[in-house]
Every structure is written in C-alpha cells, then in structure tokens.
Design a protein around this motif. Structure first.
Motif, mmCIF file in Angstrom:
data_model
loop_
_atom_site.group_PDB
_atom_site.id
_atom_site.type_symbol
_atom_site.label_atom_id
_atom_site.label_comp_id
_atom_site.label_asym_id
_atom_site.label_seq_id
_atom_site.Cartn_x
_atom_site.Cartn_y
_atom_site.Cartn_z
ATOM 1 N N PHE A 144 31.250 20.429 44.204
ATOM 2 C CA PHE A 144 31.843 21.020 45.203
ATOM 3 C C PHE A 144 32.072 22.687 45.472
ATOM 4 N N TYR A 145 31.836 23.457 46.101
ATOM 5 C CA TYR A 145 31.629 25.285 46.419
ATOM 6 C C TYR A 145 32.131 25.544 45.223
ATOM 7 N N ASP A 146 32.036 26.932 44.183
ATOM 8 C CA ASP A 146 32.237 27.095 43.410
ATOM 9 C C ASP A 146 33.699 28.063 43.678
ATOM 10 N N LEU A 147 34.399 28.717 43.362
ATOM 11 C CA LEU A 147 35.261 29.216 43.483
ATOM 12 C C LEU A 147 35.487 30.560 42.750
ATOM 13 N N ILE A 148 36.377 31.582 43.092
ATOM 14 C CA ILE A 148 36.678 33.122 42.258
ATOM 15 C C ILE A 148 37.993 33.041 43.084
ATOM 16 N N PHE A 149 38.596 32.777 41.469
ATOM 17 C CA PHE A 149 40.351 33.144 42.137
ATOM 18 C C PHE A 149 40.735 34.898 41.302
ATOM 19 N N GLU A 150 41.323 35.538 42.008
ATOM 20 C CA GLU A 150 41.656 37.203 41.311
ATOM 21 C C GLU A 150 43.309 36.533 40.260
ATOM 22 N N SER A 151 43.485 37.265 39.244
ATOM 23 C CA SER A 151 44.366 36.787 38.585
ATOM 24 C C SER A 151 44.655 37.738 37.927
ATOM 25 N N ARG A 152 45.705 38.471 37.791
ATOM 26 C CA ARG A 152 46.324 40.281 37.321
ATOM 27 C C ARG A 152 45.163 41.170 37.314
ATOM 28 N N GLY A 153 44.095 41.019 37.862
ATOM 29 C CA GLY A 153 43.955 42.482 38.610
ATOM 30 C C GLY A 153 42.359 41.473 37.982
ATOM 31 N N THR A 154 42.101 40.903 37.556
ATOM 32 C CA THR A 154 40.775 40.510 37.737
ATOM 33 C C THR A 154 40.421 39.198 37.856
#
Length: 199
Positions: A144-154
């Motif tokens: 599965f593709y890796d994901l990048i989530f933004e959480s609290r500006g990071t």
C-alpha cells in the motif's frame, strides 16, 4: 365588440407564447450545441462540475450509518455530511475511499476525523486529528502507498502495517525534509471542490 376584443387578445397571447417558446428553444439549442462542440474539442470547463452521485456514495453512506450508529442521535442534520475521494492505494485496479468530515461534530482544535474504506465498503481504518488534504506518496509498505497526514501543523508519515494505517497521525514519525513532488493530494475537503453528501 367585447367578444371580438377577447378573441384578438387570445390570439395575440397565443402568438406571443409561441414566439417566446421558439426563442427559448433557440437559446437552449444554441447552448447545447456550444457545450457539445466544446466538450468534443476538449475545451469545455468542467472544473466546477460536481462528481456524480454513484454507487460509491451509496456504499459509503450505508457504511457510515453502521459505523456511526451510536453517534447518530447526538448529531444534528448539519453534522451528517461527508466528502470522499477514490484512490487505488494498492494497485489492484480497485479504488479505496478516503472519507472525511468538515463539521464541528468530527473536527476540533487538533483536526478532523475520517475513514479509509476498501472497495467493498469494509473499513481499512479510521483516523483522527487530521488536517486535509492527505498526501499519497510514491513509496509503499505492505503493498500500500505510504501516506503523509498533517496534524497540528506537522506532517507525519503513515505506513501500512498488518493491513492497517495508524489511526492517530499526531503520534507517528514526523516527516523530515520536503514533501515529495510526486505526492498526490486527496480529500482536500477545505478546497470546496469536493461535493458533500448526506448520510
């Protein structure tokens, strides 16, 4: 005399209605021809066209009614809307569905909640404290593709492990460096390009 005036008024009214219908018909015909020619030529602006209400919407709607069954009594009518975007996360030629919310019931100071569903509607996982959009990278883990989530500006990296992505991005490894240019944005609910559907 009154009868003659009444007949003349009736004839004039009918005549004017016929001409109006012809004018409206001609205008509609011109618009249709123009739209068709632009569509065939590839110059039609379809950026504002909403996605059609298809089988995926019904699948997601049914699943949300099950997943959120206990929450429904506490939710207002305004809370019961979702947005979604399809993306094939594992290259099996079947789309998975990113489902997100943008209302106070599902969103707080830390971000919003949502789901990633399989093509059959089953849950891959839920997620919390997320700012949209979500980024899909070119790298993979467990197919599965890796994901990048933004959480609290990071930004945080989310990798598939044992059939699930982590549910809380804020406690995952921070993304170091620049966001890869080949990453694709999904579920940009704040851009107002995605349609909202009721459930």
């Amino acid at each position: 005399m009154k009868k003659q005036i009444l007949i003349i008024i009736t004839i004039l009214t009918l005549y004017s209605c016929q001409n109006k219908d012809k004018k409206d018909s001609n205008i509609i015909k011109t618009i249709v021809q123009d739209t068709l020619s632009k569509t065939v030529a590839g110059t039609a602006d379809l950026s504002e066209a909403p996605p059609r209400d298809d089988k995926a919407v019904e699948l997601i709607r049914k699943q949300l009614l099950v997943l959120l069954k206990k929450d429904l009594p506490a939710m207002t009518k305004e809370d019961r809307f979702f947005s979604y975007e399809a993306f094939d996360l594992n290259n099996d030629k079947k789309n998975e569905y990113f489902v997100g919310f943008s209302n106070p019931y599902f969103c707080g100071s830390g971000g919003c909640s949502g789901y990633i569903l399989n093509n059959d509607g089953s849950v891959i996982n839920s997620f919390t404290v997320t700012d949209f959009p979500i980024l899909v990278t070119a790298s993979t883990s467990d197919s599965f593709y890796d994901l990048i989530f933004e959480s609290r500006g990071t930004f945080h990296q989310m990798k598939m492990r044992n059939g699930k992505y982590p549910s809380n991005p804020s406690v995952q490894e921070k993304w170091k460096g620049e966001i890869p240019k080949e990453s694709r944005e999904v579920l940009d609910v704040n851009s107002k390009k995605l349609k909202k559907y009721s459930f």
